[in-house]
Enzyme design. Structure first.
Site, mmCIF file in Angstrom:
data_model
loop_
_atom_site.group_PDB
_atom_site.id
_atom_site.type_symbol
_atom_site.label_atom_id
_atom_site.label_comp_id
_atom_site.label_asym_id
_atom_site.label_seq_id
_atom_site.Cartn_x
_atom_site.Cartn_y
_atom_site.Cartn_z
ATOM 1 N N LYS A 1 66.041 59.699 82.838
ATOM 2 C CA LYS A 1 65.321 60.526 83.825
ATOM 3 C C LYS A 1 64.054 59.774 84.202
ATOM 4 O O LYS A 1 63.124 59.656 83.414
ATOM 5 C CB LYS A 1 64.971 61.893 83.218
ATOM 6 C CG LYS A 1 64.003 62.726 84.073
ATOM 7 C CD LYS A 1 64.665 63.202 85.341
ATOM 8 C CE LYS A 1 63.698 64.048 86.165
ATOM 9 N NZ LYS A 1 62.655 63.248 86.862
ATOM 10 N N GLU B 1 66.576 58.141 92.334
ATOM 11 C CA GLU B 1 65.118 58.248 92.312
ATOM 12 C C GLU B 1 64.503 56.932 92.757
ATOM 13 O O GLU B 1 64.918 55.852 92.322
ATOM 14 C CB GLU B 1 64.610 58.602 90.910
ATOM 15 C CG GLU B 1 64.935 60.029 90.512
ATOM 16 C CD GLU B 1 63.960 60.594 89.485
ATOM 17 O OE1 GLU B 1 62.742 60.445 89.662
ATOM 18 O OE2 GLU B 1 64.440 61.187 88.516
#
Length: 596
Positions: free
Chosen positions: A258, A308
């Site tokens: 993440k 991302e």
């Protein structure tokens, strides 16, 4: 009344006025159902857009380009009152809509013939305002707006001015509109699933409204994923330990890094590349480097992928925190920002590729397709992933991710499909901070404020914050925060929040505490606290842990991070707070007492 595929704007204004007085979400939904049934299908999209204070979905990126001064000029021109008098009304009333209404009541110019305003006329005129550009554009905008105010009744003028400035404050959320559409054109709220699916894959509430009104639920099936039109992202729940996650999911899971970056939905059609944010804004112009990375790094020329964008230090290659990436959100100086804060793209999902909708395919199939269509390079990567059923192995993988500058992990069910717009337990976030007492931050919505005293006189001294309750589609209070703000923060927040001030508690806010000032729930900030405690005052998770008590944050402080990348419904949820609280209690119980 409606005729010839149109609706008198006065009807819409009267509905808006009644909406302002409603504090019940059910009553608001019933009013929308009635409006939608009465409105001609041809203009239902226009009604929905105007109700949201916009002309198109956010991802289109079209703005009216009208400031207060320009709008006041238009009101002055239409009413015959001097601009000074109109400005005086605005200062006195504090509401540009009320000022426009009073100007219409006091108009000095006698109009021999008025053509009643209709929804379609208002909408198409505002489209022309938005498209006016070049030399003389400001004068053109004033004349177009004045043509509407010239024919407006006082109540119509109130809401016309508020629409133009984006200050309707009706308390109508997207999900309220979806509920109303489901009942109006599907008969019951059970039709909500079909309506919501169409919205989740199109992100266009107006398109959904017009389609279901004209073609019924069957017509919504024609709304499919389209390159260039963002879909609403799937969201993750969170838990505090690998063991809890494995117990929740059962069996083997996929754990991914993440990253501490900006979530991006990248669309490619031939050489054309578009980048959309988590909130579905078109941010392509901010990231020309991401456009080039995707153009050269995606083997598929017709695809939608998700990942991302992570800022990194060009000298060391180390990741930079999310706050640094926000320097890229500039209108000007994009090239300089791109040099100072270069971005790498780490992809984690494929939504669409080569004519195939992958949202209905399991995670492992999507991952395999992603690996097929991505040319991994220096700045184009796929998020590292491992399959595991061992909590210790997951813990080590998380520490590895954190050591490399990531936030933690997102753990996914290998068989799960991509549920656009949903927050589900098939994706679970795991961050290192969950292991200690409330050292993880939460993102909360500002719903009220308290006047400052002493050095803080003239600004707000503290804010009332709330978490989002998905079950009731409301915001439940969780703390009052006044710590962590610099003097500059306090001034900036005071000015920024003026556009959201309302004179009563918002119908979607559940609060036992009386704030000095209430706001439309819109602004999200990041907060850190010492712990989560039971509270007899705050309404988050009321009765979920103990009868007569909710959850509150103890010793909260603002971290300095304004979450402009999150909408109010993207804030930390009440469910997440409950899970964090229970996790904290477990840790306290499992810690041996002194001397044992």
């Amino acid at each position: 009344m409606s005729s010839n595929g149109d609706l008198q704007f006065s009807v819409l204004a009267e509905v808006f006025e009644r909406m302002e007085e409603i504090t019940s979400r059910n009553a608001l939904t019933d009013m929308l159902i009635d409006l939608f049934k009465r409105a001609p299908p041809e203009i239902l999209d226009e009604i929905v857009y105007l109700m949201q204070g916009k002309l198109y979905p956010d991802f289109v990126g079209v703005e009216l380009g009208v400031g207060e001064k320009l709008l006041l000029r238009a009101i002055s021109l239409a009413s015959g009152l001097s601009q000074e008098r109109v400005e005086e009304l605005y200062r006195k009333l504090g509401d540009i809509g009320r000022a426009a209404e009073e100007a219409e009541k006091s108009r000095k110019q006698v109009v021999l013939f008025r053509e009643p305003l209709t929804v379609h006329r208002v909408y198409t005129t505002l489209e022309r305002v938005a498209k006016a550009s070049g030399e003389g554009a400001q004068d053109s905008k004033v004349k177009l707006l004045a043509s509407l105010f010239n024919d407006a009744e006082p109540l119509e003028a109130r809401y016309l001015a508020r629409i133009v400035m984006g200050r309707l404050r009706l308390g109508v959320a997207d999900y309220t509109v979806l509920d109303a559409l489901a009942v109006a054109f599907g008969g019951t709220k059970e039709a909500r699933e079909v309506v919501e699916r169409a919205y989740n894959v199109s992100s266009d509430l107006g398109l959904v409204a017009r389609t279901v009104a004209a073609e019924g639920l069957e017509g919504l099936k024609s709304i499919r994923i389209t390159v260039g039109r963002p879909i609403r992202p799937m969201l993750a729940e969170r838990l505090s330990s690998p063991k809890e996650i494995l117990d929740k999911m059962g069996g083997k899971v996929a754990a991914e890094y993440k990253f501490d970056g900006e979530r991006m939905q990248v669309h490619r059609s031939g050489d054309r590349v578009m980048v959309f944010s988590r909130r579905l804004e078109n941010i392509t112009s901010h990231y020309p480097d991401v456009v080039e990375i995707a153009r050269t790094g995606l083997r598929s020329s017709d695809a939608i992928v998700e990942g991302e964008g992570v800022a990194f230090d060009a000298d060391t290659g180390e990741f930079l925190p999310f706050q640094e990436l926000m320097h890229r959100r500039r209108k000007y100086g994009v090239e300089k920002a791109m040099e100072e804060y270069p971005v790498s793209l780490y992809l984690f999902d494929v939504i669409y590729a080569d004519g195939v909708d992958y949202t209905t395919r399991p995670y492992m199939e999507r991952r395999k397709k992603l690996e097929e269509i991505v040319e991994v390079g220096e700045r184009m990567n796929i998020a590292p992933m491992m399959m595991t059923s061992d909590p210790d192995e997951m813990e080590r993988f998380m520490m590895e991710a954190i050591e490399k500058g990531c936030e933690g992990l997102v753990v996914k069910d290998p068989s799960s499909v991509y549920r656009a717009g949903a927050r589900e337990w098939s994706w679970i976030k795991l961050k290192r901070e969950y292991r200690s007492e409330m050292t993880d931050t939460v993102d909360l919505v500002i719903v009220g404020a308290f006047h400052g005293r002493g050095k803080r006189a003239g600004v707000y001294g503290a804010y009332l914050l709330a978490a989002y309750d998905q079950g009731s589609d409301t915001f439940k209070t969780v703390c009052k925060v006044g710590t962590g703000f610099t003097d500059e923060d306090l001034r900036n927040f005071h000015d920024m929040l003026q556009q959201y001030v309302i004179d009563h508690r918002h119908p979607r806010v559940d609060s036992k505490m009386d704030a000095d000032v209430w706001f439309v729930p819109q602004v999200v900030i990041e907060v850190l606290a010492a712990e989560i405690t039971l509270s007899p005052i705050h309404t988050a998770a009321w009765g979920a842990i103990r009868p007569g008590a909710g959850l509150a944050l103890r010793f909260p402080r603002y971290t300095g991070k304004l979450r402009t990348d999150k909408g109010p419904e993207d804030a930390t949820t009440v469910t997440e707070l409950v899970e964090m609280y229970r996790s904290q209690i477990k840790k306290i119980e499992e810690t041996p007492s002194e001397g044992s």
